[in-house]
Design an enzyme around this catalytic site. Structure first.
Site, PDB file in Angstrom:
ATOM      1  N   ARG A  50       0.872  -1.185   0.000  1.00  0.00           N
ATOM      2  CA  ARG A  50       0.000   0.000   0.000  1.00  0.00           C
ATOM      3  C   ARG A  50       0.903   1.228   0.000  1.00  0.00           C
ATOM      4  NH1 ARG A  50       2.483   1.895   3.695  1.00  0.00           N
ATOM      5  NH2 ARG A  50       1.000   3.582   3.682  1.00  0.00           N
TER       6      ARG A  50
ATOM      7  N   GLN B  75      -1.704   2.201   9.909  1.00  0.00           N
ATOM      8  CA  GLN B  75      -0.414   2.343   9.203  1.00  0.00           C
ATOM      9  C   GLN B  75       0.610   3.096  10.049  1.00  0.00           C
ATOM     10  OE1 GLN B  75      -3.398   2.925   7.821  1.00  0.00           O
ATOM     11  NE2 GLN B  75      -3.428   2.506   5.645  1.00  0.00           N
TER      12      GLN B  75
ATOM     13  N   ASP C 233      -1.914  10.852  -2.047  1.00  0.00           N
ATOM     14  CA  ASP C 233      -2.353   9.840  -3.019  1.00  0.00           C
ATOM     15  C   ASP C 233      -2.695  10.466  -4.361  1.00  0.00           C
ATOM     16  OD1 ASP C 233      -2.994   8.574  -0.235  1.00  0.00           O
ATOM     17  OD2 ASP C 233      -2.772   6.963  -1.705  1.00  0.00           O
TER      18      ASP C 233
ATOM     19  N   LYS D 112      -4.549   9.861   3.286  1.00  0.00           N
ATOM     20  CA  LYS D 112      -5.219   8.972   4.232  1.00  0.00           C
ATOM     21  C   LYS D 112      -6.262   9.697   5.081  1.00  0.00           C
ATOM     22  CE  LYS D 112      -4.961   5.468   4.562  1.00  0.00           C
ATOM     23  NZ  LYS D 112      -5.968   4.645   3.848  1.00  0.00           N
TER      24      LYS D 112
HETATM   25  O1  MRU Z   1      -4.461   3.074   2.196  1.00  0.00           O
HETATM   26  P1  MRU Z   1      -2.993   3.326   2.039  1.00  0.00           P
HETATM   27  O2  MRU Z   1      -2.172   2.763   3.155  1.00  0.00           O
HETATM   28  O3  MRU Z   1      -2.498   2.915   0.671  1.00  0.00           O
HETATM   29  O4  MRU Z   1      -2.855   4.919   2.128  1.00  0.00           O
HETATM   30  C1  MRU Z   1      -1.571   5.460   2.058  1.00  0.00           C
HETATM   31  C2  MRU Z   1      -1.537   6.923   2.227  1.00  0.00           C
HETATM   32  O5  MRU Z   1      -2.531   7.576   2.367  1.00  0.00           O
HETATM   33  C3  MRU Z   1      -0.181   7.579   2.102  1.00  0.00           C
HETATM   34  O6  MRU Z   1      -0.082   8.687   2.942  1.00  0.00           O
HETATM   35  C4  MRU Z   1       0.021   8.033   0.642  1.00  0.00           C
HETATM   36  O7  MRU Z   1      -0.202   6.976  -0.229  1.00  0.00           O
HETATM   37  C5  MRU Z   1       1.376   8.584   0.402  1.00  0.00           C
HETATM   38  S1  MRU Z   1       2.603   7.328   0.436  1.00  0.00           S
HETATM   39  C6  MRU Z   1       4.096   7.996   0.022  1.00  0.00           C
END
Ligand code: MRU
Length: 345
Positions: free
Chosen positions: A45, A195, A236, A247
Protein backbone atom coordinates in the site's frame (compact mmCIF):
# COMPACT_ATOMS: atom_id res chain seq x y z
CA UNK A 1 17.07 -0.20 4.01
CA UNK A 2 13.73 -2.02 3.97
CA UNK A 3 12.94 -3.79 0.70
CA UNK A 4 9.26 -3.07 0.04
CA UNK A 5 9.02 -4.72 -3.36
CA UNK A 6 11.41 -6.47 -5.73
CA UNK A 7 11.40 -8.29 -9.06
CA UNK A 8 13.02 -11.69 -8.56
CA UNK A 9 13.20 -14.65 -10.99
CA UNK A 10 10.10 -13.57 -12.89
CA UNK A 11 8.04 -13.05 -9.77
CA UNK A 12 7.21 -10.05 -7.59
CA UNK A 13 8.24 -10.27 -3.94
CA UNK A 14 6.69 -7.90 -1.38
CA UNK A 15 6.91 -7.56 2.35
CA UNK A 16 3.46 -8.34 3.80
CA UNK A 17 2.41 -4.99 5.31
CA UNK A 18 -0.70 -6.52 6.89
CA UNK A 19 1.53 -8.50 9.24
CA UNK A 20 4.06 -5.85 10.28
CA UNK A 21 5.45 -5.15 12.82
CA UNK A 22 4.72 -8.46 14.55
CA UNK A 23 5.78 -10.72 11.68
CA UNK A 24 8.19 -10.05 8.83
CA UNK A 25 6.79 -12.20 6.04
CA UNK A 26 7.05 -11.93 2.27
CA UNK A 27 4.40 -12.61 -0.37
CA UNK A 28 5.62 -13.98 -3.70
CA UNK A 29 3.37 -13.15 -6.67
CA UNK A 30 3.89 -15.37 -9.69
CA UNK A 31 0.99 -14.00 -11.75
CA UNK A 32 -0.68 -10.64 -12.26
CA UNK A 33 -3.94 -11.64 -10.55
CA UNK A 34 -2.02 -12.23 -7.35
CA UNK A 35 -0.56 -8.71 -7.60
CA UNK A 36 -4.06 -7.25 -7.98
CA UNK A 37 -5.11 -9.24 -4.91
CA UNK A 38 -2.06 -7.93 -2.98
CA UNK A 39 -2.91 -4.30 -3.82
CA UNK A 40 -6.59 -4.76 -2.89
CA UNK A 41 -5.77 -6.49 0.40
CA UNK A 42 -3.09 -3.90 1.39
CA UNK A 43 -0.27 -6.44 1.37
CA UNK A 44 1.36 -3.53 -0.44
CA UNK A 45 0.00 0.00 0.00
CA UNK A 46 1.03 3.64 -0.25
CA UNK A 47 0.61 5.50 -3.54
CA UNK A 48 4.10 5.12 -5.11
CA UNK A 49 4.41 1.48 -3.97
CA UNK A 50 1.02 0.71 -5.52
CA UNK A 51 2.28 2.19 -8.81
CA UNK A 52 5.43 0.06 -8.74
CA UNK A 53 3.41 -3.06 -7.88
CA UNK A 54 1.02 -2.33 -10.77
CA UNK A 55 3.94 -1.97 -13.22
CA UNK A 56 5.51 -5.22 -12.02
CA UNK A 57 2.11 -6.90 -12.10
CA UNK A 58 1.69 -5.85 -15.73
CA UNK A 59 5.15 -7.21 -16.54
CA UNK A 60 4.06 -10.54 -15.02
CA UNK A 61 0.81 -10.33 -17.00
CA UNK A 62 2.77 -9.77 -20.21
CA UNK A 63 4.88 -12.87 -19.52
CA UNK A 64 1.68 -14.87 -19.02
CA UNK A 65 0.39 -14.02 -22.52
CA UNK A 66 0.89 -17.03 -24.81
CA UNK A 67 0.49 -15.59 -28.30
CA UNK A 68 3.44 -14.60 -30.48
CA UNK A 69 1.29 -12.33 -32.67
CA UNK A 70 1.83 -8.74 -31.67
CA UNK A 71 -1.73 -7.54 -32.42
CA UNK A 72 -3.25 -10.26 -30.19
CA UNK A 73 -0.59 -9.56 -27.56
CA UNK A 74 -1.56 -5.87 -27.46
CA UNK A 75 -5.24 -6.77 -27.09
CA UNK A 76 -4.60 -9.18 -24.23
CA UNK A 77 -2.25 -6.73 -22.55
CA UNK A 78 -4.95 -4.05 -22.72
CA UNK A 79 -7.41 -6.34 -20.93
CA UNK A 80 -4.85 -6.99 -18.17
CA UNK A 81 -4.28 -3.22 -17.82
CA UNK A 82 -8.02 -2.74 -17.48
CA UNK A 83 -8.18 -5.32 -14.69
CA UNK A 84 -5.17 -3.79 -12.94
CA UNK A 85 -6.87 -0.36 -12.99
CA UNK A 86 -9.68 -1.76 -10.84
CA UNK A 87 -7.36 -2.62 -7.93
CA UNK A 88 -7.76 0.66 -5.98
CA UNK A 89 -9.34 3.96 -7.12
CA UNK A 90 -7.69 6.87 -5.28
CA UNK A 91 -3.90 6.78 -5.70
CA UNK A 92 -3.09 8.31 -9.09
CA UNK A 93 0.21 6.40 -9.17
CA UNK A 94 -1.64 3.20 -10.12
CA UNK A 95 -3.02 4.81 -13.28
CA UNK A 96 0.23 6.66 -13.96
CA UNK A 97 2.16 3.36 -13.94
CA UNK A 98 -0.43 1.61 -16.11
CA UNK A 99 -0.31 4.47 -18.66
CA UNK A 100 3.48 4.33 -18.75
CA UNK A 101 3.51 0.57 -19.40
CA UNK A 102 0.78 0.95 -22.06
CA UNK A 103 2.73 3.74 -23.76
CA UNK A 104 5.78 1.50 -23.93
CA UNK A 105 3.75 -1.17 -25.72
CA UNK A 106 2.30 1.28 -28.23
CA UNK A 107 5.76 2.76 -28.88
CA UNK A 108 7.15 -0.73 -29.54
CA UNK A 109 4.66 -1.67 -32.27
CA UNK A 110 7.27 -2.94 -34.77
CA UNK A 111 8.99 -5.23 -32.23
CA UNK A 112 8.31 -8.94 -31.76
CA UNK A 113 6.39 -10.09 -28.67
CA UNK A 114 9.46 -11.51 -26.93
CA UNK A 115 11.22 -8.14 -27.15
CA UNK A 116 8.14 -6.25 -25.91
CA UNK A 117 7.91 -8.57 -22.90
CA UNK A 118 11.58 -7.96 -22.06
CA UNK A 119 11.07 -4.20 -22.42
CA UNK A 120 8.08 -4.31 -20.05
CA UNK A 121 10.04 -6.25 -17.42
CA UNK A 122 12.89 -3.76 -17.53
CA UNK A 123 10.50 -0.76 -17.51
CA UNK A 124 8.89 -2.00 -14.28
CA UNK A 125 12.31 -2.30 -12.66
CA UNK A 126 13.19 1.15 -13.96
CA UNK A 127 10.05 2.58 -12.31
CA UNK A 128 11.21 1.12 -8.99
CA UNK A 129 14.75 2.53 -9.31
CA UNK A 130 13.46 5.94 -10.39
CA UNK A 131 11.08 6.10 -7.44
CA UNK A 132 13.92 5.63 -4.96
CA UNK A 133 16.04 8.37 -6.55
CA UNK A 134 13.04 10.72 -6.79
CA UNK A 135 12.42 10.21 -3.06
CA UNK A 136 16.04 11.00 -2.23
CA UNK A 137 15.94 14.19 -4.29
CA UNK A 138 12.62 15.21 -2.77
CA UNK A 139 13.92 14.44 0.72
CA UNK A 140 16.98 16.61 0.24
CA UNK A 141 14.94 19.53 -1.06
CA UNK A 142 12.34 19.21 1.71
CA UNK A 143 14.70 18.80 4.64
CA UNK A 144 15.67 22.47 4.32
CA UNK A 145 12.22 23.30 5.72
CA UNK A 146 12.93 21.47 8.99
CA UNK A 147 14.85 23.20 11.76
CA UNK A 148 17.38 21.39 13.89
CA UNK A 149 15.55 20.07 16.98
CA UNK A 150 12.10 20.09 15.33
CA UNK A 151 9.33 17.72 16.35
CA UNK A 152 7.30 16.71 13.31
CA UNK A 153 3.85 15.12 13.19
CA UNK A 154 3.06 12.62 10.44
CA UNK A 155 -0.05 10.67 9.56
CA UNK A 156 -0.36 7.22 7.98
CA UNK A 157 2.84 5.83 6.44
CA UNK A 158 4.60 7.75 3.69
CA UNK A 159 7.90 6.00 4.21
CA UNK A 160 10.05 3.36 2.56
CA UNK A 161 7.16 0.92 2.92
CA UNK A 162 4.83 3.18 0.91
CA UNK A 163 7.36 3.68 -1.90
CA UNK A 164 10.20 1.87 -3.65
CA UNK A 165 12.36 2.87 -0.68
CA UNK A 166 13.37 5.88 1.46
CA UNK A 167 9.90 7.45 1.46
CA UNK A 168 8.32 10.82 0.73
CA UNK A 169 7.22 12.41 4.02
CA UNK A 170 9.55 10.12 5.96
CA UNK A 171 12.17 10.71 3.23
CA UNK A 172 12.20 14.41 4.19
CA UNK A 173 12.69 13.41 7.83
CA UNK A 174 15.41 10.87 6.92
CA UNK A 175 17.24 13.50 4.84
CA UNK A 176 17.09 16.06 7.67
CA UNK A 177 18.63 13.49 10.02
CA UNK A 178 21.28 12.58 7.41
CA UNK A 179 22.11 16.31 7.26
CA UNK A 180 22.92 16.25 10.96
CA UNK A 181 19.65 17.66 12.31
CA UNK A 182 18.03 16.31 15.45
CA UNK A 183 14.45 15.48 14.48
CA UNK A 184 11.80 13.71 16.51
CA UNK A 185 8.48 12.47 15.22
CA UNK A 186 4.94 12.09 16.51
CA UNK A 187 3.23 9.30 14.56
CA UNK A 188 -0.58 9.20 14.51
CA UNK A 189 -1.77 5.60 14.84
CA UNK A 190 -4.04 6.08 11.75
CA UNK A 191 -7.19 4.10 12.36
CA UNK A 192 -8.63 1.95 10.91
CA UNK A 193 -5.70 0.11 9.29
CA UNK A 194 -3.11 1.49 11.74
CA UNK A 195 -0.41 2.34 9.20
CA UNK A 196 1.05 4.83 11.72
CA UNK A 197 1.22 2.47 14.68
CA UNK A 198 2.25 -0.60 12.74
CA UNK A 199 4.36 0.76 9.87
CA UNK A 200 5.63 4.32 10.54
CA UNK A 201 6.55 3.56 14.16
CA UNK A 202 8.36 0.37 13.04
CA UNK A 203 10.14 2.06 10.14
CA UNK A 204 11.40 5.02 12.19
CA UNK A 205 12.52 2.76 15.01
CA UNK A 206 14.53 0.74 12.49
CA UNK A 207 16.15 3.99 11.32
CA UNK A 208 16.86 5.03 14.95
CA UNK A 209 14.80 8.23 14.53
CA UNK A 210 13.04 9.10 17.81
CA UNK A 211 9.31 8.42 17.39
CA UNK A 212 6.37 8.77 19.77
CA UNK A 213 3.13 7.02 18.92
CA UNK A 214 -0.15 8.85 19.61
CA UNK A 215 -3.76 8.09 18.79
CA UNK A 216 -5.32 10.21 16.04
CA UNK A 217 -7.41 12.13 18.58
CA UNK A 218 -4.31 13.42 20.43
CA UNK A 219 -2.88 15.55 17.60
CA UNK A 220 -4.78 18.75 18.56
CA UNK A 221 -3.71 18.45 22.17
CA UNK A 222 -0.01 18.32 21.30
CA UNK A 223 -0.34 21.20 18.84
CA UNK A 224 -2.05 23.32 21.50
CA UNK A 225 0.79 22.55 23.93
CA UNK A 226 3.38 23.76 21.40
CA UNK A 227 4.94 20.32 21.03
CA UNK A 228 4.72 20.14 17.22
CA UNK A 229 6.74 22.41 14.89
CA UNK A 230 5.60 21.03 11.54
CA UNK A 231 3.31 18.44 9.96
CA UNK A 232 4.50 16.37 6.98
CA UNK A 233 2.31 13.90 5.11
CA UNK A 234 2.38 12.13 1.76
CA UNK A 235 -0.33 12.25 -0.91
CA UNK A 236 -2.35 9.84 -3.02
CA UNK A 237 -3.41 12.46 -5.54
CA UNK A 238 -2.92 16.20 -5.89
CA UNK A 239 -5.14 18.22 -8.20
CA UNK A 240 -4.11 21.17 -10.38
CA UNK A 241 -5.18 23.69 -7.69
CA UNK A 242 -3.15 21.96 -4.93
CA UNK A 243 -5.97 20.08 -3.16
CA UNK A 244 -4.54 16.92 -1.63
CA UNK A 245 -6.10 13.48 -1.21
CA UNK A 246 -4.38 11.47 1.49
CA UNK A 247 -5.22 8.97 4.23
CA UNK A 248 -8.46 9.60 6.11
CA UNK A 249 -7.78 11.99 8.99
CA UNK A 250 -5.30 14.16 7.09
CA UNK A 251 -7.87 16.93 6.57
CA UNK A 252 -8.56 17.11 10.30
CA UNK A 253 -4.84 17.51 11.03
CA UNK A 254 -4.41 20.18 8.34
CA UNK A 255 -7.23 22.28 9.80
CA UNK A 256 -5.79 21.91 13.31
CA UNK A 257 -2.33 22.85 12.04
CA UNK A 258 -3.74 25.96 10.37
CA UNK A 259 -5.51 27.09 13.56
CA UNK A 260 -2.27 26.62 15.53
CA UNK A 261 -0.16 28.30 12.81
CA UNK A 262 1.91 25.18 12.31
CA UNK A 263 3.20 24.61 8.73
CA UNK A 264 1.48 21.73 6.95
CA UNK A 265 3.75 20.18 4.30
CA UNK A 266 2.87 17.60 1.66
CA UNK A 267 5.72 15.55 0.19
CA UNK A 268 5.00 13.78 -3.10
CA UNK A 269 6.58 13.08 -6.47
CA UNK A 270 5.44 15.15 -9.47
CA UNK A 271 3.74 11.97 -10.79
CA UNK A 272 1.18 12.33 -7.96
CA UNK A 273 -0.28 15.43 -9.63
CA UNK A 274 -3.42 14.68 -11.60
CA UNK A 275 -3.38 17.22 -14.44
CA UNK A 276 -6.85 16.15 -15.53
CA UNK A 277 -8.55 17.32 -12.32
CA UNK A 278 -8.97 21.00 -11.45
CA UNK A 279 -9.96 20.42 -7.82
CA UNK A 280 -10.16 17.77 -5.11
CA UNK A 281 -13.94 17.28 -5.09
CA UNK A 282 -13.53 15.21 -8.29
CA UNK A 283 -11.09 12.70 -6.73
CA UNK A 284 -12.66 9.23 -6.33
CA UNK A 285 -12.54 8.21 -2.68
CA UNK A 286 -12.20 4.51 -1.95
CA UNK A 287 -14.77 3.04 0.43
CA UNK A 288 -13.33 -0.02 2.18
CA UNK A 289 -14.89 -2.96 3.98
CA UNK A 290 -16.91 -2.29 7.17
CA UNK A 291 -14.91 -4.89 9.08
CA UNK A 292 -11.89 -2.53 9.16
CA UNK A 293 -13.97 -0.28 11.45
CA UNK A 294 -15.89 -2.88 13.47
CA UNK A 295 -12.79 -4.99 14.14
CA UNK A 296 -9.20 -4.37 15.26
CA UNK A 297 -6.69 -7.06 14.30
CA UNK A 298 -9.53 -9.54 13.79
CA UNK A 299 -11.28 -8.78 17.11
CA UNK A 300 -14.79 -7.33 17.01
CA UNK A 301 -15.08 -4.04 18.93
CA UNK A 302 -18.56 -2.81 17.87
CA UNK A 303 -22.12 -4.18 18.14
CA UNK A 304 -23.32 -6.60 15.47
CA UNK A 305 -24.94 -4.99 12.43
CA UNK A 306 -24.00 -1.43 13.44
CA UNK A 307 -24.10 1.04 10.52
CA UNK A 308 -20.57 1.85 9.34
CA UNK A 309 -18.86 4.13 6.83
CA UNK A 310 -15.24 3.62 5.92
CA UNK A 311 -13.79 6.13 3.44
CA UNK A 312 -10.07 5.38 3.13
CA UNK A 313 -9.05 8.93 2.12
CA UNK A 314 -10.07 12.54 2.53
CA UNK A 315 -9.29 15.72 0.62
CA UNK A 316 -7.42 18.62 2.22
CA UNK A 317 -8.30 21.91 0.46
CA UNK A 318 -5.24 23.85 -0.77
CA UNK A 319 -5.89 26.72 1.68
CA UNK A 320 -4.54 24.51 4.50
CA UNK A 321 -1.41 23.42 2.62
CA UNK A 322 1.72 25.48 3.35
CA UNK A 323 3.90 23.87 0.67
CA UNK A 324 4.12 20.84 -1.60
CA UNK A 325 7.59 19.29 -1.70
CA UNK A 326 8.49 17.53 -4.95
CA UNK A 327 11.69 16.19 -6.53
CA UNK A 328 11.73 19.29 -8.77
CA UNK A 329 11.34 21.86 -6.01
CA UNK A 330 8.90 23.28 -3.48
CA UNK A 331 5.54 24.62 -4.61
CA UNK A 332 3.84 27.32 -2.53
CA UNK A 333 0.45 29.03 -2.97
CA UNK A 334 -1.03 29.81 -5.40
CA UNK A 335 -0.47 26.16 -6.36
CA UNK A 336 -2.07 26.35 -9.78
CA UNK A 337 0.87 28.44 -10.97
CA UNK A 338 3.65 26.96 -8.83
CA UNK A 339 2.77 23.31 -9.59
CA UNK A 340 2.43 24.04 -13.31
CA UNK A 341 5.88 25.69 -13.27
CA UNK A 342 7.47 22.67 -11.56
CA UNK A 343 5.79 20.25 -13.95
CA UNK A 344 7.19 22.12 -16.96
CA UNK A 345 10.80 21.92 -15.70
O1 MRU B 1 -4.46 3.07 2.20
P1 MRU B 1 -2.99 3.33 2.04
O2 MRU B 1 -2.17 2.76 3.16
O3 MRU B 1 -2.50 2.91 0.67
O4 MRU B 1 -2.86 4.92 2.13
C1 MRU B 1 -1.57 5.46 2.06
C2 MRU B 1 -1.54 6.92 2.23
O5 MRU B 1 -2.53 7.58 2.37
C3 MRU B 1 -0.18 7.58 2.10
O6 MRU B 1 -0.08 8.69 2.94
C4 MRU B 1 0.02 8.03 0.64
O7 MRU B 1 -0.20 6.98 -0.23
C5 MRU B 1 1.38 8.58 0.40
S1 MRU B 1 2.60 7.33 0.44
C6 MRU B 1 4.10 8.00 0.02
Amino acid sequence: MISTIAWKDNSVVMIDQRKLPLEEEYVVCKDYKRVIWAIKELVIRGAPAIGIAAAMGLALGALEIRTSRSDSFCKEFDTICHEMASARPTAINLFWAIDRMKRLVSNSKGEDVKTIKALLVSEAQKILAEDISVNRRLGNIGQKLLKDGACVLTHCNAGALATGGYGTALGVIRAAVENGKKISVFADETRPFLQGARLTAWELKQASIPVTLITDSMAGHFMQRGRIEAVIVGADRITVNGDVANKIGTYMIAVLASIHRIPFYVAAPISTIDCSLESGDKIPIEERDRSEVTHILGKQIAPNEIMVENPAFDVTPNQYVTAIITEKGIATPPFKESLARLEEE
